[in-house]
Design a protein around this motif. Structure first.
Motif, PDB file in Angstrom:
ATOM      1  N   TYR A   5      -2.779   9.576 -13.747  1.00  0.00           N
ATOM      2  CA  TYR A   5      -3.132   9.149 -12.392  1.00  0.00           C
ATOM      3  C   TYR A   5      -3.488  10.374 -11.554  1.00  0.00           C
ATOM      4  CZ  TYR A   5      -0.650   4.838 -13.606  1.00  0.00           C
ATOM      5  OH  TYR A   5      -0.241   3.681 -14.206  1.00  0.00           O
ATOM      6  N   ASN A   6      -4.153  10.135 -10.442  1.00  0.00           N
ATOM      7  CA  ASN A   6      -4.358  11.207  -9.467  1.00  0.00           C
ATOM      8  C   ASN A   6      -3.766  10.737  -8.145  1.00  0.00           C
ATOM      9  OD1 ASN A   6      -5.461  12.892  -7.388  1.00  0.00           O
ATOM     10  ND2 ASN A   6      -6.872  13.678  -8.927  1.00  0.00           N
ATOM     11  N   THR A   7      -2.652  11.341  -7.736  1.00  0.00           N
ATOM     12  CA  THR A   7      -2.008  10.916  -6.485  1.00  0.00           C
ATOM     13  C   THR A   7      -2.300  11.888  -5.339  1.00  0.00           C
ATOM     14  OG1 THR A   7       0.116  12.072  -6.845  1.00  0.00           O
ATOM     15  CG2 THR A   7      -0.110   9.869  -7.807  1.00  0.00           C
ATOM     16  N   ASP A   8      -3.100  12.931  -5.612  1.00  0.00           N
ATOM     17  CA  ASP A   8      -3.397  13.918  -4.552  1.00  0.00           C
ATOM     18  C   ASP A   8      -4.159  13.276  -3.395  1.00  0.00           C
ATOM     19  OD1 ASP A   8      -2.208  16.155  -5.755  1.00  0.00           O
ATOM     20  OD2 ASP A   8      -3.990  16.577  -6.940  1.00  0.00           O
ATOM     21  N   GLY A   9      -5.243  12.580  -3.721  1.00  0.00           N
ATOM     22  CA  GLY A   9      -6.092  12.007  -2.670  1.00  0.00           C
ATOM     23  C   GLY A   9      -5.384  10.901  -1.908  1.00  0.00           C
ATOM     24  N   ILE A  10      -4.748   9.969  -2.638  1.00  0.00           N
ATOM     25  CA  ILE A  10      -4.060   8.869  -1.949  1.00  0.00           C
ATOM     26  C   ILE A  10      -2.857   9.396  -1.173  1.00  0.00           C
ATOM     27  CG2 ILE A  10      -4.888   6.925  -3.350  1.00  0.00           C
ATOM     28  CD1 ILE A  10      -2.334   7.080  -5.009  1.00  0.00           C
ATOM     29  N   GLY A  11      -2.240  10.452  -1.688  1.00  0.00           N
ATOM     30  CA  GLY A  11      -1.124  11.083  -0.967  1.00  0.00           C
ATOM     31  C   GLY A  11      -1.609  11.694   0.337  1.00  0.00           C
ATOM     32  N   TYR A  12      -2.749  12.345   0.254  1.00  0.00           N
ATOM     33  CA  TYR A  12      -3.313  12.966   1.467  1.00  0.00           C
ATOM     34  C   TYR A  12      -3.627  11.901   2.519  1.00  0.00           C
ATOM     35  CZ  TYR A  12      -6.459  15.001   4.757  1.00  0.00           C
ATOM     36  OH  TYR A  12      -7.025  15.372   5.942  1.00  0.00           O
ATOM     37  N   VAL A  13      -4.286  10.839   2.094  1.00  0.00           N
ATOM     38  CA  VAL A  13      -4.715   9.823   3.063  1.00  0.00           C
ATOM     39  C   VAL A  13      -3.501   9.108   3.673  1.00  0.00           C
ATOM     40  CG1 VAL A  13      -5.966   7.632   3.308  1.00  0.00           C
ATOM     41  CG2 VAL A  13      -7.043   9.561   2.168  1.00  0.00           C
ATOM     42  N   ARG A  14      -2.472   8.866   2.860  1.00  0.00           N
ATOM     43  CA  ARG A  14      -1.257   8.226   3.400  1.00  0.00           C
ATOM     44  C   ARG A  14      -0.640   9.130   4.477  1.00  0.00           C
ATOM     45  NH1 ARG A  14       3.240   5.787  -0.676  1.00  0.00           N
ATOM     46  NH2 ARG A  14       5.081   6.080   0.609  1.00  0.00           N
ATOM     47  N   SER A  15      -0.628  10.417   4.206  1.00  0.00           N
ATOM     48  CA  SER A  15      -0.076  11.357   5.171  1.00  0.00           C
ATOM     49  C   SER A  15      -0.951  11.447   6.429  1.00  0.00           C
ATOM     50  CB  SER A  15       0.061  12.714   4.480  1.00  0.00           C
ATOM     51  OG  SER A  15      -0.125  13.762   5.359  1.00  0.00           O
ATOM     52  N   LEU A  16      -2.264  11.500   6.248  1.00  0.00           N
ATOM     53  CA  LEU A  16      -3.181  11.578   7.409  1.00  0.00           C
ATOM     54  C   LEU A  16      -3.000  10.348   8.304  1.00  0.00           C
ATOM     55  CD1 LEU A  16      -5.611  13.154   8.707  1.00  0.00           C
ATOM     56  CD2 LEU A  16      -7.120  11.613   7.426  1.00  0.00           C
ATOM     57  N   LYS A  17      -2.863   9.173   7.671  1.00  0.00           N
ATOM     58  CA  LYS A  17      -2.712   7.939   8.453  1.00  0.00           C
ATOM     59  C   LYS A  17      -1.353   7.900   9.168  1.00  0.00           C
ATOM     60  CE  LYS A  17      -4.297   4.044   6.579  1.00  0.00           C
ATOM     61  NZ  LYS A  17      -4.577   3.053   5.511  1.00  0.00           N
ATOM     62  N   GLU A  18      -0.318   8.324   8.480  1.00  0.00           N
ATOM     63  CA  GLU A  18       1.018   8.258   9.110  1.00  0.00           C
ATOM     64  C   GLU A  18       1.191   9.305  10.199  1.00  0.00           C
ATOM     65  OE1 GLU A  18       4.398   7.656   6.707  1.00  0.00           O
ATOM     66  OE2 GLU A  18       3.410   6.094   5.530  1.00  0.00           O
ATOM     67  N   GLU A  19       0.527  10.462  10.035  1.00  0.00           N
ATOM     68  CA  GLU A  19       0.798  11.581  10.945  1.00  0.00           C
ATOM     69  C   GLU A  19      -0.282  11.808  11.991  1.00  0.00           C
ATOM     70  OE1 GLU A  19       1.813  15.012   8.451  1.00  0.00           O
ATOM     71  OE2 GLU A  19       2.707  13.601   7.042  1.00  0.00           O
ATOM     72  N   ALA A  20      -1.511  11.286  11.774  1.00  0.00           N
ATOM     73  CA  ALA A  20      -2.571  11.669  12.725  1.00  0.00           C
ATOM     74  C   ALA A  20      -3.581  10.577  13.065  1.00  0.00           C
ATOM     75  CB  ALA A  20      -3.300  12.898  12.190  1.00  0.00           C
ATOM     76  N   VAL A  21      -4.081   9.828  12.077  1.00  0.00           N
ATOM     77  CA  VAL A  21      -5.134   8.830  12.339  1.00  0.00           C
ATOM     78  C   VAL A  21      -4.734   7.513  11.672  1.00  0.00           C
ATOM     79  CG1 VAL A  21      -7.634   8.436  12.331  1.00  0.00           C
ATOM     80  CG2 VAL A  21      -6.778  10.746  11.978  1.00  0.00           C
ATOM     81  N   PRO A  22      -4.034   6.624  12.398  1.00  0.00           N
ATOM     82  CA  PRO A  22      -3.527   5.404  11.765  1.00  0.00           C
ATOM     83  C   PRO A  22      -4.625   4.548  11.120  1.00  0.00           C
ATOM     84  CG  PRO A  22      -2.592   5.700  13.949  1.00  0.00           C
ATOM     85  CD  PRO A  22      -3.632   6.763  13.792  1.00  0.00           C
ATOM     86  N   ASP A  23      -5.825   4.519  11.726  1.00  0.00           N
ATOM     87  CA  ASP A  23      -6.893   3.677  11.179  1.00  0.00           C
ATOM     88  C   ASP A  23      -8.164   4.514  11.011  1.00  0.00           C
ATOM     89  OD1 ASP A  23      -8.459   1.650  10.329  1.00  0.00           O
ATOM     90  OD2 ASP A  23      -8.399   0.491  12.207  1.00  0.00           O
ATOM     91  N   LEU A  24      -8.591   4.672   9.769  1.00  0.00           N
ATOM     92  CA  LEU A  24      -9.774   5.510   9.494  1.00  0.00           C
ATOM     93  C   LEU A  24     -11.063   4.696   9.463  1.00  0.00           C
ATOM     94  CD1 LEU A  24      -8.022   7.640   6.768  1.00  0.00           C
ATOM     95  CD2 LEU A  24      -9.082   8.597   8.823  1.00  0.00           C
ATOM     96  N   LYS A  25     -10.920   3.363   9.611  1.00  0.00           N
ATOM     97  CA  LYS A  25     -12.094   2.487   9.569  1.00  0.00           C
ATOM     98  C   LYS A  25     -13.074   2.868  10.688  1.00  0.00           C
ATOM     99  CE  LYS A  25     -13.214  -2.276   8.862  1.00  0.00           C
ATOM    100  NZ  LYS A  25     -13.421  -3.354   9.771  1.00  0.00           N
ATOM    101  N   GLY A  26     -14.339   3.044  10.317  1.00  0.00           N
ATOM    102  CA  GLY A  26     -15.366   3.336  11.329  1.00  0.00           C
ATOM    103  C   GLY A  26     -15.419   4.778  11.795  1.00  0.00           C
ATOM    104  N   LYS A  27     -14.561   5.622  11.253  1.00  0.00           N
ATOM    105  CA  LYS A  27     -14.521   7.025  11.695  1.00  0.00           C
ATOM    106  C   LYS A  27     -15.592   7.859  10.962  1.00  0.00           C
ATOM    107  CE  LYS A  27     -10.682   7.067  14.318  1.00  0.00           C
ATOM    108  NZ  LYS A  27     -10.703   5.718  14.910  1.00  0.00           N
ATOM    109  N   THR A  28     -16.041   8.910  11.656  1.00  0.00           N
ATOM    110  CA  THR A  28     -16.952   9.868  11.038  1.00  0.00           C
ATOM    111  C   THR A  28     -16.143  11.114  10.674  1.00  0.00           C
ATOM    112  OG1 THR A  28     -18.832   9.020  12.259  1.00  0.00           O
ATOM    113  CG2 THR A  28     -19.026  11.269  11.419  1.00  0.00           C
TER     114      THR A  28
END
Ligand code: ATR
Length: 289
Positions: free
Chosen positions: A109-132
């Motif tokens: 498995y590769n958990t680096d990317g999903i780990g990063y996104v989970r952290s970004l959402k919890e700590e900085a950007v809760p919803d990335l939908k529609g973002k640039t």
């Protein structure tokens, strides 16, 4: 024991991390803390594996009955050929950082990317939908992150790289997964004008060259989110400059914690005790930084 660990093994859970070098890895301290927190008997050990012994080391995972291992530099790509099955994300990204052993069948498995996104959402950007989103760098780390970001339906991801062709090639490869554009670093200034999130995946600014910065900080628009995959130092020069411009900042520590959290969950079937894992890593970093 009443806990469901998703693995019918007798005896303690054997886990570890393979890399070269490995002595400075914070994974053992993080996973040992996690095992203790959920009262699972087991151990997570650093495994110094030279490239010429990778095949034997993976065979050893089966022979010794390890439930799983993490794989780090320089083995993340080469290990793929030695496994029985690959998760679809890991196959697309082209790198494996977590192996699960199910009765001798090894899945990568590769958990680096999903780990990063989970952290970004919890700590900085809760919803990335529609973002640039502007991503600096197009190497292995960038591939994992961009793959996971594409699952969040952003409006657009722009990948800027020192070698423009690598970024353009990646954008072409994953054109079916979302709105992805590749370009050279000469497009960073213009791309930032519409960006909501800036992510550095290059190693520029990492210890010991802590005053280096991957781009001109004057280009950072006020108030956007700026994220750096680096966690040594916790505040890179890029994040320091971004904070001075009123930006919300996000360090790479969360990515490290959550890639480990996903791995722990795959191996044990239990929710990872992320707060305790973070505390253990921070304590260890404070002792050595
Ligand atoms: P990783 O797996 O950590 O991503 P990598 O695959 O070697 O490591 O990728 C490093 C990325 O950082 C690449 O995109 C690299 O750009 P090139 O493709 O041009 O090599 C980028 N990078 C590394 N050092 C850099 C520097 N000093 N300035 C700009 N970009 C750099």
């Amino acid at each position: 024991m009443s806990k469901e660990i998703g693995y019918s093994s007798s005896g303690p859970l054997l886990l570890g991390v393979m890399g070269d070098p490995i002595a400075h890895s914070k994974s053992p301290v993080m996973h040992e803390a996690a095992l203790r927190a959920v009262s699972l008997p087991g151990s997570y050990v650093p495994l110094h594996v030279k490239p010429e012994y990778l095949t034997q080391a993976i065979e050893g995972v089966r022979a010794l009955g390890f439930r799983g291992v993490n794989v780090t530099v320089p083995h993340k790509v080469n290990v793929m050929d030695l496994l029985d099955e690959l998760d679809e994300g890991a196959r697309r990204i082209g790198a494996v950082n977590t192996i699960v052993n199910n009765n001798g069948v090894l899945t990568g498995y590769n958990t680096d990317g999903i780990g990063y996104v989970r952290s970004l959402k919890e700590e900085a950007v809760p919803d990335l939908k529609g973002k640039t989103i502007l991503v600096l760098g197009a190497g292995g780390a960038a591939r994992g992150i961009i793959h996971a970001l594409l699952q969040e339906s952003p409006a657009q991801i722009i990948v800027a790289n020192r070698t423009p062709d690598t970024a353009k090639q990646l954008a072409g490869e994953w054109s079916g997964l979302g709105n992805l554009i590749g370009c050279g670093n000469d497009s960073i200034e213009a791309s930032l004008k519409n960006a909501d999130v800036l992510i550095n995946t290059t190693s520029v600014g990492m210890h010991p060259a802590v005053s280096d910065i991957p781009m001109n900080p004057e280009w950072i628009p006020e108030g956007i989110v700026v994220s750096d995959l680096i966690y040594n130092p916790l505040q890179t020069e890029l994040l320091r400059q971004a904070e001075a411009r009123g930006c919300r900042t996000h360090s790479g520590l969360g990515m490290f914690i959550y890639q480990g959290a996903y791995a722990f969950e795959y191996w044990t079937g239990l929710e990872a005790p992320v707060v305790l894992m973070r505390e253990a890593v921070l304590r260890s970093l404070q002792g050595t930084l």
